[in-house]
Write a protein that holds these residues in place. Structure first.
Motif, PDB file in Angstrom:
ATOM      1  N   GLU A   1       6.919  -3.700  -3.360  1.00 19.71           N
ATOM      2  CA  GLU A   1       8.197  -2.946  -3.285  1.00 19.71           C
ATOM      3  C   GLU A   1       8.407  -2.328  -1.901  1.00 19.71           C
ATOM      4  O   GLU A   1       9.529  -1.920  -1.580  1.00 19.71           O
ATOM      5  CB  GLU A   1       8.234  -1.845  -4.356  1.00 19.71           C
ATOM      6  CG  GLU A   1       7.171  -0.783  -4.125  1.00 19.71           C
ATOM      7  CD  GLU A   1       7.197   0.391  -5.135  1.00 19.71           C
ATOM      8  OE1 GLU A   1       8.270   0.937  -5.383  1.00 19.71           O
ATOM      9  OE2 GLU A   1       6.106   0.735  -5.638  1.00 19.71           O
ATOM     10  N   HIS A   2       7.353  -2.227  -1.096  1.00 15.09           N
ATOM     11  CA  HIS A   2       7.474  -1.576   0.216  1.00 15.09           C
ATOM     12  C   HIS A   2       7.480  -2.566   1.386  1.00 15.09           C
ATOM     13  O   HIS A   2       7.635  -2.139   2.537  1.00 15.09           O
ATOM     14  CB  HIS A   2       6.334  -0.569   0.414  1.00 15.09           C
ATOM     15  CG  HIS A   2       6.352   0.552  -0.594  1.00 15.09           C
ATOM     16  ND1 HIS A   2       7.473   1.314  -0.812  1.00 15.09           N
ATOM     17  CD2 HIS A   2       5.402   1.021  -1.438  1.00 15.09           C
ATOM     18  CE1 HIS A   2       7.209   2.216  -1.764  1.00 15.09           C
ATOM     19  NE2 HIS A   2       5.964   2.054  -2.161  1.00 15.09           N
TER      20      HIS A   2
ATOM     21  N   ARG B   1       0.048  10.696 -12.643  1.00 16.47           N
ATOM     22  CA  ARG B   1       1.041  11.028 -11.597  1.00 16.47           C
ATOM     23  C   ARG B   1       1.150  12.559 -11.488  1.00 16.47           C
ATOM     24  O   ARG B   1       1.314  13.100 -10.395  1.00 16.47           O
ATOM     25  CB  ARG B   1       2.408  10.434 -11.934  1.00 16.47           C
ATOM     26  CG  ARG B   1       2.453   8.912 -11.940  1.00 16.47           C
ATOM     27  CD  ARG B   1       2.497   8.276 -10.579  1.00 16.47           C
ATOM     28  NE  ARG B   1       3.759   8.468  -9.895  1.00 16.47           N
ATOM     29  CZ  ARG B   1       4.091   7.850  -8.758  1.00 16.47           C
ATOM     30  NH1 ARG B   1       3.239   6.984  -8.183  1.00 16.47           N
ATOM     31  NH2 ARG B   1       5.229   8.085  -8.177  1.00 16.47           N
TER      32      ARG B   1
ATOM     33  N   HIS C   1      -3.616   6.740  -5.130  1.00 16.14           N
ATOM     34  CA  HIS C   1      -2.493   5.979  -5.680  1.00 16.14           C
ATOM     35  C   HIS C   1      -2.568   6.079  -7.194  1.00 16.14           C
ATOM     36  O   HIS C   1      -3.655   6.056  -7.763  1.00 16.14           O
ATOM     37  CB  HIS C   1      -2.612   4.496  -5.281  1.00 16.14           C
ATOM     38  CG  HIS C   1      -1.729   3.608  -6.109  1.00 16.14           C
ATOM     39  ND1 HIS C   1      -0.399   3.418  -5.820  1.00 16.14           N
ATOM     40  CD2 HIS C   1      -1.965   2.891  -7.258  1.00 16.14           C
ATOM     41  CE1 HIS C   1       0.142   2.622  -6.729  1.00 16.14           C
ATOM     42  NE2 HIS C   1      -0.790   2.287  -7.615  1.00 16.14           N
TER      43      HIS C   1
ATOM     44  N   ASP D   1       3.207   3.766 -11.277  1.00 16.47           N
ATOM     45  CA  ASP D   1       4.378   4.604 -11.593  1.00 16.47           C
ATOM     46  C   ASP D   1       5.052   4.275 -12.920  1.00 16.47           C
ATOM     47  O   ASP D   1       6.017   4.943 -13.301  1.00 16.47           O
ATOM     48  CB  ASP D   1       5.391   4.568 -10.435  1.00 16.47           C
ATOM     49  CG  ASP D   1       5.962   3.179 -10.182  1.00 16.47           C
ATOM     50  OD1 ASP D   1       5.736   2.259 -11.004  1.00 16.47           O
ATOM     51  OD2 ASP D   1       6.650   3.012  -9.157  1.00 16.47           O
TER      52      ASP D   1
HETATM   53 MG    MG Z   1       4.174   4.123  -5.701  1.00  9.66          MG
END
Ligand code: MG
Ligand code: IDP
Length: 160
Positions: free
Chosen positions: A73-74, A107, A141, A144
């Motif tokens: 995604e990055h 998270r 990390h 998510d």
């Molecule tokens: Mg992330």
């Protein structure tokens, strides 16, 4: 002499119903900054103290290919290459943690991405800060969503 029978069950012992259809898994990585600073044990301690089970723990050296998939995604963002270089800068402790709502729960333990803003009491809030580096160094990390977790666990623990 009689033997006193005392309860050996700690307050946060895993209930018998712990493994069920609602049991969830998440991928936790102690990033190279966390391993270098000797915080791998602290992250495992916090996961266990919260009551989650450890389903996999392995010290891993990442590769650019693995990171391209993990951080798909990055790809293309300005911090992508610095992020990859940072994640290749030393060993990573890869962990699969298990428990109801563990994705959301970890998270919450990790805190906000920006370590300056991360609340005290969280891993990032307690152990990380802002530096003059192109990538944010924030110790851990955590997946998510349950969908991300399944995808990431398959990458880091192909045998699990
Ligand atoms: Mg992330
Ligand atoms: P997360 O780790 O809290 O899920 P993501 O947005 O998925 O945050 O970003 C992945 C990682 O990339 C972050 O943990 C951090 O190390 C780095 N990062 C994210 N956003 C930035 C940024 O704007 N500048 C520099 N590094 C960043």
């Amino acid at each position: 002499m009689t033997t006193q029978k005392t309860s050996a069950t700690p307050a946060n012992a895993t209930p018998e119903s712990a493994t069920s259809a609602s049991t969830e898994r998440t991928l936790v990585l102690v990033k190279p900054d966390g391993v270098r600073r000797g915080l791998a044990g602290e992250v495992l301690r916090r996961l266990e103290a919260k009551g989650y089970a450890l389903a996999g723990v392995e010290l891993v050296t990442a590769t650019p290919e693995l990171l391209a998939q993990h951080y798909a995604e990055h790809v293309g963002k300005p911090f992508y290459q610095p992020l990859v270089d940072f994640m290749l800068s030393g060993p990573i402790l890869a962990v699969v943690a298990e428990g109801q709502r563990v994705v959301e729960g970890f998270r919450s333990l990790a805190g906000a991405t920006d370590p300056t803003a991360a609340a005290p009491g969280t891993i990032r809030g307690d152990f990380a800060r802002t530096w003059d580096t192109p990538v944010i160094q924030n110790i851990v990390h955590g997946s998510d969503s349950p969908e991300s977790a399944a995808r990431e666990i398959a990458l880091w623990f192909p045998r699990l």
